[in-house]
Design an enzyme around this catalytic site. Structure first.
Site, PDB file in Angstrom:
ATOM      1  N   SER A  94       0.787  -1.242   0.000  1.00 56.65           N
ATOM      2  CA  SER A  94       0.000   0.000   0.000  1.00 56.65           C
ATOM      3  C   SER A  94       0.813   1.283   0.000  1.00 56.65           C
ATOM      4  CB  SER A  94      -0.959   0.008   1.190  1.00 56.65           C
ATOM      5  OG  SER A  94      -2.107  -0.731   0.881  1.00 56.65           O
ATOM      6  N   SER A 199     -10.168   1.044   2.389  1.00 55.66           N
ATOM      7  CA  SER A 199     -10.633   0.219   1.285  1.00 55.66           C
ATOM      8  C   SER A 199      -9.649   0.289   0.132  1.00 55.66           C
ATOM      9  CB  SER A 199     -12.014   0.679   0.798  1.00 55.66           C
ATOM     10  OG  SER A 199     -12.391  -0.010  -0.375  1.00 55.66           O
ATOM     11  N   ASN A 369       1.061 -12.104   7.119  1.00 54.88           N
ATOM     12  CA  ASN A 369       0.099 -12.978   7.770  1.00 54.88           C
ATOM     13  C   ASN A 369       0.567 -13.340   9.177  1.00 54.88           C
ATOM     14  OD1 ASN A 369      -2.377 -14.285   7.770  1.00 54.88           O
ATOM     15  ND2 ASN A 369      -1.563 -16.213   7.030  1.00 54.88           N
TER      16      ASN A 369
END
Length: 422
Positions: A94, A199, A369
């Site tokens: 991101s 989002s 993760n």
């Protein structure tokens, strides 16, 4: 030729940093940042490795009179035993949103998009329903109520599963318009402008708008307006090409069954996040990009006014975290820093700078993760910027949703932010 010609070509990092004196951000004449506590940075990175990442690094750069640089590396760049290398390339996740935001702000400067008018007017017909009056500004602030399509692809919020990664992410090629369609079928999640909800679809929409308004592919816009002028030679956007060319760190996805080995997730199309998370870069190039961006008009990427809008942050639901237009603000014990984080399968990156651009910090770990890795990496920002570190780590949380308790250890620990996948 369609597109926008960059205001100024920056041929070296020294050239771009020298321009800081004239930027709007530097007008506040902020004091030089404290000396980083390298010992504490190393200890923080050790917690990242102890939590399950093969390796980690911190690259700290001071721009200006001192011009000092510090690099701390721990662990391995791959499970073959190659030592971590802070000069190699990796997926930035991101952090890509900052690049997309720059393209959009340049279009706004040219008068080709009004961020306060309905975004649907700047997209291919039918991309958004006619009833959706959400604006570009609301979308860039994650305050438009747009459902995050990645929830559908990964089947759950929070940490994705290795099974779903192999089934839907590694080899699948998605068209950006189809990602948006996944989101639209859920409808708006709340009245636009009334709440904050991160989002990834928001920045897929802005990438589509940039393409539609210029008639140029997103990858070309990045290359011509950002990568080439700043000489970001280690930065590319090659979605859906799966491989990372040149020397790069191997990324590992933590297996759902923690007794099983880490999964090499380096090769993937990255089309599932496209303009929200598909850039590949390096610590050197991220430092150069942040330095030019926070220089405003003098840096050649965006005007002082555009930078002001990008850094006009609003609170989020997470303590100490605010968000502007593709830029996140984090409150540390010694002041506020600007930048973004990114988590994409196998890779975690935090890229932040003091508001005056005098210090940039790039943190990296090659595992995802894993909420404990995420928390430990984020909290390396404190000793890197402020020169101090907490005496101990807070108890690990079972999830990484960003709703952890703030103000532990005298308020120096940062709650993990909410972009837990990209």
């Amino acid at each position: 030729m369609a597109g926008i010609t960059i205001a100024r070509s920056l041929t070296t990092l020294a050239a771009s940093t020298a321009l800081l004196a004239g930027s709007a951000v530097c007008a506040s004449a902020a004091q030089a940042p404290a000396e980083p506590d390298v010992t504490a940075v190393r200890a923080a990175l050790q917690r990242v490795v102890d939590a399950g990442a093969p390796g980690a690094f911190a690259v700290i750069r001071d721009h200006g009179a001192r011009g000092a640089g510090r690099t701390v590396t721990l662990g391995k760049a791959n499970l073959d035993g190659t030592p971590m290398n802070a000069g190699w390339r990796f997926r930035v996740g991101s952090n890509s949103k900052m690049f997309t935001s720059v393209l959009v702000m340049r279009l706004a400067e040219q008068g080709r998009i009004d961020l306060d008018k309905p975004l649907r007017d700047y997209l291919p017909a039918g991309t958004l329903p006619e009833s959706w009056s959400i604006t570009g500004r609301q979308v860039m602030e994650h305050r438009a109520g747009v459902y995050d399509h990645t929830n559908d692809l990964l089947e759950q919020s929070g940490e994705e599963t290795t099974d779903v990664y192999e089934k839907r992410i590694r080899n699948n090629v998605y068209e950006p318009k189809d990602l948006v369609a996944m989101s639209v079928k859920h409808g708006l999640q709340y009245t636009p402008g009334t709440a904050y909800a991160y989002s990834n679809t928001d920045y897929v929409l802005m990438g589509l708008a940039a393409e539609h308004l210029t008639g140029r592919p997103y990858a070309e816009l990045l290359r011509e307006q950002i990568f080439k002028p700043l000489k970001l030679d280690q930065t590319t956007f090659t979605v859906p090409q799966k491989t990372i060319r040149g020397a790069h760190v191997t990324g590992y996805l933590t297996n759902d069954d923690r007794t099983k080995p880490l999964l090499d997730s380096t090769e993937q199309t990255a089309s599932w996040v496209w303009s929200a998370g598909g850039v590949v870069s390096s610590a050197r190039d991220l430092d150069r990009f942040m330095t030019a961006l926070l220089a405003g008009s003098s840096g050649g990427l965006v005007s002082d006014e555009s930078l002001r809008q990008m850094t006009n942050v609003l609170p989020t639901s997470t303590a100490k975290i605010s968000y502007g237009l593709g830029i996140r603000e984090i409150a540390l014990s010694c002041g506020k820093v600007l930048g973004h984080g990114g988590i994409v399968q196998g890779y975690q990156t935090q890229t932040f700078s003091t508001k005056d651009g005098k210090r940039t910090v790039v943190l990296f770990a090659n595992a995802s993760n894993n909420g404990t890795v995420t928390s430990a990496l984020t909290n390396t920002l404190e000793p890197a910027f402020c020169g101090t570190a907490p005496a101990k780590s807070p108890a690990p949380r079972s999830s990484i949703t960003g709703n952890g308790h703030a103000d532990q250890d005298s308020g120096r620990w940062i709650p993990t932010v909410e972009d837990t996948r990209v």
